[in-house]
Design a protein around this motif. Structure first.
Motif, PDB file in Angstrom:
ATOM      1  N   PHE A  29      46.438  87.408  36.807  1.00 25.13           N
ATOM      2  CA  PHE A  29      45.523  87.302  37.939  1.00 25.13           C
ATOM      3  C   PHE A  29      44.078  87.296  37.465  1.00 25.13           C
ATOM      4  CE2 PHE A  29      42.755  89.483  40.972  1.00 25.13           C
ATOM      5  CZ  PHE A  29      42.918  88.696  42.109  1.00 25.13           C
ATOM      6  N   LYS A  30      43.772  88.149  36.520  1.00 27.56           N
ATOM      7  CA  LYS A  30      42.406  88.253  36.003  1.00 27.56           C
ATOM      8  C   LYS A  30      41.953  86.967  35.339  1.00 27.56           C
ATOM      9  CE  LYS A  30      39.545  91.157  32.978  1.00 27.56           C
ATOM     10  NZ  LYS A  30      39.538  92.327  32.051  1.00 27.56           N
ATOM     11  N   GLU A  31      42.852  86.298  34.647  1.00 25.44           N
ATOM     12  CA  GLU A  31      42.496  85.075  33.912  1.00 25.44           C
ATOM     13  C   GLU A  31      42.279  83.877  34.823  1.00 25.44           C
ATOM     14  OE1 GLU A  31      44.890  85.608  29.706  1.00 25.44           O
ATOM     15  OE2 GLU A  31      46.018  85.050  31.502  1.00 25.44           O
ATOM     16  N   ILE A  32      42.944  83.853  35.957  1.00 20.01           N
ATOM     17  CA  ILE A  32      42.876  82.696  36.850  1.00 20.01           C
ATOM     18  C   ILE A  32      41.574  82.704  37.644  1.00 20.01           C
ATOM     19  CG2 ILE A  32      43.951  81.537  38.826  1.00 20.01           C
ATOM     20  CD1 ILE A  32      46.621  82.704  37.869  1.00 20.01           C
ATOM     21  N   THR A  33      40.878  81.582  37.607  1.00 21.12           N
ATOM     22  CA  THR A  33      39.627  81.428  38.341  1.00 21.12           C
ATOM     23  C   THR A  33      39.741  80.239  39.286  1.00 21.12           C
ATOM     24  OG1 THR A  33      38.674  79.930  36.698  1.00 21.12           O
ATOM     25  CG2 THR A  33      38.333  82.305  36.357  1.00 21.12           C
ATOM     26  N   LEU A  34      38.789  80.118  40.195  1.00 24.92           N
ATOM     27  CA  LEU A  34      38.777  78.948  41.091  1.00 24.92           C
ATOM     28  C   LEU A  34      38.605  77.667  40.284  1.00 24.92           C
ATOM     29  CD1 LEU A  34      36.658  80.251  44.103  1.00 24.92           C
ATOM     30  CD2 LEU A  34      39.116  79.910  44.001  1.00 24.92           C
ATOM     31  N   LYS A  35      37.881  77.744  39.188  1.00 25.17           N
ATOM     32  CA  LYS A  35      37.713  76.568  38.326  1.00 25.17           C
ATOM     33  C   LYS A  35      39.050  76.152  37.731  1.00 25.17           C
ATOM     34  CE  LYS A  35      35.266  74.851  34.252  1.00 25.17           C
ATOM     35  NZ  LYS A  35      34.287  75.182  33.166  1.00 25.17           N
ATOM     36  N   GLU A  36      39.819  77.137  37.252  1.00 24.75           N
ATOM     37  CA  GLU A  36      41.135  76.846  36.676  1.00 24.75           C
ATOM     38  C   GLU A  36      42.044  76.234  37.737  1.00 24.75           C
ATOM     39  OE1 GLU A  36      42.242  77.180  33.659  1.00 24.75           O
ATOM     40  OE2 GLU A  36      40.806  78.469  32.632  1.00 24.75           O
ATOM     41  N   ILE A  37      41.991  76.756  38.943  1.00 27.22           N
ATOM     42  CA  ILE A  37      42.827  76.238  40.028  1.00 27.22           C
ATOM     43  C   ILE A  37      42.438  74.807  40.375  1.00 27.22           C
ATOM     44  CG2 ILE A  37      43.416  76.509  42.470  1.00 27.22           C
ATOM     45  CD1 ILE A  37      43.137  79.549  42.061  1.00 27.22           C
ATOM     46  N   SER A  38      41.135  74.542  40.407  1.00 28.72           N
ATOM     47  CA  SER A  38      40.670  73.195  40.769  1.00 28.72           C
ATOM     48  C   SER A  38      41.149  72.144  39.776  1.00 28.72           C
ATOM     49  CB  SER A  38      39.142  73.163  40.869  1.00 28.72           C
ATOM     50  OG  SER A  38      38.530  73.288  39.585  1.00 28.72           O
ATOM     51  N   VAL A  39      41.271  72.527  38.503  1.00 28.98           N
ATOM     52  CA  VAL A  39      41.738  71.596  37.470  1.00 28.98           C
ATOM     53  C   VAL A  39      43.162  71.137  37.751  1.00 28.98           C
ATOM     54  CG1 VAL A  39      42.345  71.397  35.018  1.00 28.98           C
ATOM     55  CG2 VAL A  39      40.204  72.489  35.686  1.00 28.98           C
ATOM     56  N   GLN A  53      37.800  80.955  50.471  1.00 33.98           N
ATOM     57  CA  GLN A  53      36.494  81.399  50.000  1.00 33.98           C
ATOM     58  C   GLN A  53      36.567  82.240  48.735  1.00 33.98           C
ATOM     59  OE1 GLN A  53      34.193  83.232  53.115  1.00 33.98           O
ATOM     60  NE2 GLN A  53      33.926  81.304  54.221  1.00 33.98           N
ATOM     61  N   THR A  54      37.736  82.812  48.458  1.00 32.63           N
ATOM     62  CA  THR A  54      37.892  83.649  47.273  1.00 32.63           C
ATOM     63  C   THR A  54      39.241  83.395  46.608  1.00 32.63           C
ATOM     64  OG1 THR A  54      38.937  85.479  48.482  1.00 32.63           O
ATOM     65  CG2 THR A  54      36.518  85.491  48.342  1.00 32.63           C
ATOM     66  N   LYS A  55      39.324  83.796  45.359  1.00 33.60           N
ATOM     67  CA  LYS A  55      40.596  83.712  44.644  1.00 33.60           C
ATOM     68  C   LYS A  55      41.640  84.581  45.331  1.00 33.60           C
ATOM     69  CE  LYS A  55      40.974  86.010  40.739  1.00 33.60           C
ATOM     70  NZ  LYS A  55      40.855  86.386  39.306  1.00 33.60           N
ATOM     71  N   GLU A  56      41.207  85.724  45.835  1.00 34.82           N
ATOM     72  CA  GLU A  56      42.130  86.636  46.498  1.00 34.82           C
ATOM     73  C   GLU A  56      42.762  85.993  47.727  1.00 34.82           C
ATOM     74  OE1 GLU A  56      39.519  89.112  43.975  1.00 34.82           O
ATOM     75  OE2 GLU A  56      39.183  87.464  45.364  1.00 34.82           O
ATOM     76  N   GLU A  57      42.009  85.164  48.445  1.00 34.47           N
ATOM     77  CA  GLU A  57      42.576  84.479  49.612  1.00 34.47           C
ATOM     78  C   GLU A  57      43.693  83.531  49.212  1.00 34.47           C
ATOM     79  OE1 GLU A  57      38.990  84.389  52.940  1.00 34.47           O
ATOM     80  OE2 GLU A  57      39.696  82.509  52.040  1.00 34.47           O
ATOM     81  N   ILE A  58      43.533  82.887  48.060  1.00 34.74           N
ATOM     82  CA  ILE A  58      44.564  81.957  47.590  1.00 34.74           C
ATOM     83  C   ILE A  58      45.827  82.723  47.215  1.00 34.74           C
ATOM     84  CG2 ILE A  58      45.152  80.183  45.900  1.00 34.74           C
ATOM     85  CD1 ILE A  58      42.165  79.563  45.662  1.00 34.74           C
ATOM     86  N   PHE A  59      45.661  83.836  46.527  1.00 31.71           N
ATOM     87  CA  PHE A  59      46.821  84.646  46.160  1.00 31.71           C
ATOM     88  C   PHE A  59      47.492  85.232  47.394  1.00 31.71           C
ATOM     89  CE2 PHE A  59      45.394  84.417  41.807  1.00 31.71           C
ATOM     90  CZ  PHE A  59      46.571  84.568  41.074  1.00 31.71           C
ATOM     91  N   LEU A  60      46.692  85.610  48.380  1.00 29.33           N
ATOM     92  CA  LEU A  60      47.256  86.142  49.621  1.00 29.33           C
ATOM     93  C   LEU A  60      48.064  85.055  50.331  1.00 29.33           C
ATOM     94  CD1 LEU A  60      47.046  88.960  50.982  1.00 29.33           C
ATOM     95  CD2 LEU A  60      45.372  87.946  52.542  1.00 29.33           C
ATOM     96  N   ALA A  61      47.559  83.817  50.286  1.00 31.98           N
ATOM     97  CA  ALA A  61      48.281  82.692  50.894  1.00 31.98           C
ATOM     98  C   ALA A  61      49.572  82.407  50.142  1.00 31.98           C
ATOM     99  CB  ALA A  61      47.393  81.445  50.901  1.00 31.98           C
ATOM    100  N   LEU A  62      49.561  82.594  48.831  1.00 32.99           N
ATOM    101  CA  LEU A  62      50.776  82.414  48.030  1.00 32.99           C
ATOM    102  C   LEU A  62      51.814  83.459  48.413  1.00 32.99           C
ATOM    103  CD1 LEU A  62      52.472  81.236  45.756  1.00 32.99           C
ATOM    104  CD2 LEU A  62      51.118  82.581  44.120  1.00 32.99           C
ATOM    105  N   MET A  63      51.378  84.689  48.571  1.00 30.20           N
ATOM    106  CA  MET A  63      52.298  85.743  48.979  1.00 30.20           C
ATOM    107  C   MET A  63      52.795  85.507  50.401  1.00 30.20           C
ATOM    108  SD  MET A  63      52.090  89.811  48.316  1.00 30.20           S
ATOM    109  CE  MET A  63      50.416  89.993  48.912  1.00 30.20           C
ATOM    110  N   GLN A  64      51.913  84.995  51.257  1.00 25.04           N
ATOM    111  CA  GLN A  64      52.309  84.652  52.629  1.00 25.04           C
ATOM    112  C   GLN A  64      53.427  83.623  52.615  1.00 25.04           C
ATOM    113  OE1 GLN A  64      49.074  83.313  55.179  1.00 25.04           O
ATOM    114  NE2 GLN A  64      50.460  82.012  56.361  1.00 25.04           N
ATOM    115  N   ARG A  65      53.288  82.609  51.787  1.00 25.60           N
ATOM    116  CA  ARG A  65      54.313  81.568  51.700  1.00 25.60           C
ATOM    117  C   ARG A  65      55.640  82.136  51.202  1.00 25.60           C
ATOM    118  NH1 ARG A  65      52.892  76.146  48.469  1.00 25.60           N
ATOM    119  NH2 ARG A  65      53.221  77.428  46.604  1.00 25.60           N
TER     120      ARG A  65
END
Length: 206
Positions: A29-39, A53-65
């Motif tokens: 989790f610490k290593e992953i950034t929005l830049k890494e995700i965009s790639v 708006q944040t990396k945490e929102e993306i992870f929360l959406a992943l857990m939601q799924r």
């Protein structure tokens, strides 16, 4: 949020979440950034902010799924079976979560930070999915084991899930540390841990 059909918006959000999921298989989790995700997506980093708006929102959406998919499986289990023995239900529940290792890994993270760094609307969407998973498991327990205290089962089982991943998956660094600490410790599979818990919670149910 840019203008577009709900389907297009959902598709783009799903692509971002899937990119995060892919990275999380080999990175922390610490290593992953929005830049890494965009790639890993067809979006630029600024474009991602249109959806998260944040990396945490993306992870929360992943857990939601993950919760949504798991809830579907539990609802299908209740739909397809009129009765289940304690052994069959424990086995089915353990296999279902064994197939959702990603969810268990996410549960082992710091939820407070993930939720605190997400907007209220994103957090509400997540809580809806989490609530649906509670209801799905609750429906199974009430249908198959009407004599069992369902709320006690839920109260124990769901918090228990937060600790399953660390007891079933360890890095080589962690294994070396336990060896050097002379710990008498044996790793168990996700299936073994969850099956054992469910059987104990069901007590004398048949």
């Amino acid at each position: 949020m840019p203008k577009g059909s709900p389907e297009l918006t959902a598709s783009r959000k799903s692509e971002i979440v899937s990119a995060c999921e892919k990275l999380y298989q080999t990175m922390s989790f610490k290593e992953i950034t929005l830049k890494e995700i965009s790639v890993e997506t067809s979006f630029s980093r600024p474009s991602i902010y249109n959806y998260f708006q944040t990396k945490e929102e993306i992870f929360l959406a992943l857990m939601q799924r993950e919760y949504e998919l798991w809830a579907e499986e539990m609802n299908e289990l209740a739909k397809k079976n009129e009765t289940m023995s304690a052994d069959s239900f424990a086995s089915s529940l353990a296999h279902s979560l064994e197939n959702h290792e990603q969810l268990l890994k996410l549960l082992a993270m710091n939820h407070y930070d993930m939720e605190e760094n997400s907007r209220p609307e994103r957090l509400t969407e997540f809580k809806v999915a989490y609530g649906a998973s509670l209801d799905a498991v609750r429906a199974c327990v009430r249908k198959f084991f009407p004599d069992i205290d369902c709320e006690r089962f839920i109260f124990v089982f769901f918090p228990f899930l937060f600790g399953v991943y660390p007891y079933s998956v360890a890095t080589q660094k962690q294994l070396d540390a336990m060896r050097d600490a002379n710990m008498d410790f044996k790793m168990h599979s996700i299936y073994e841990i969850i099956y054992s818990c469910v059987i104990q919670l069901l007590g004398g149910a048949k």
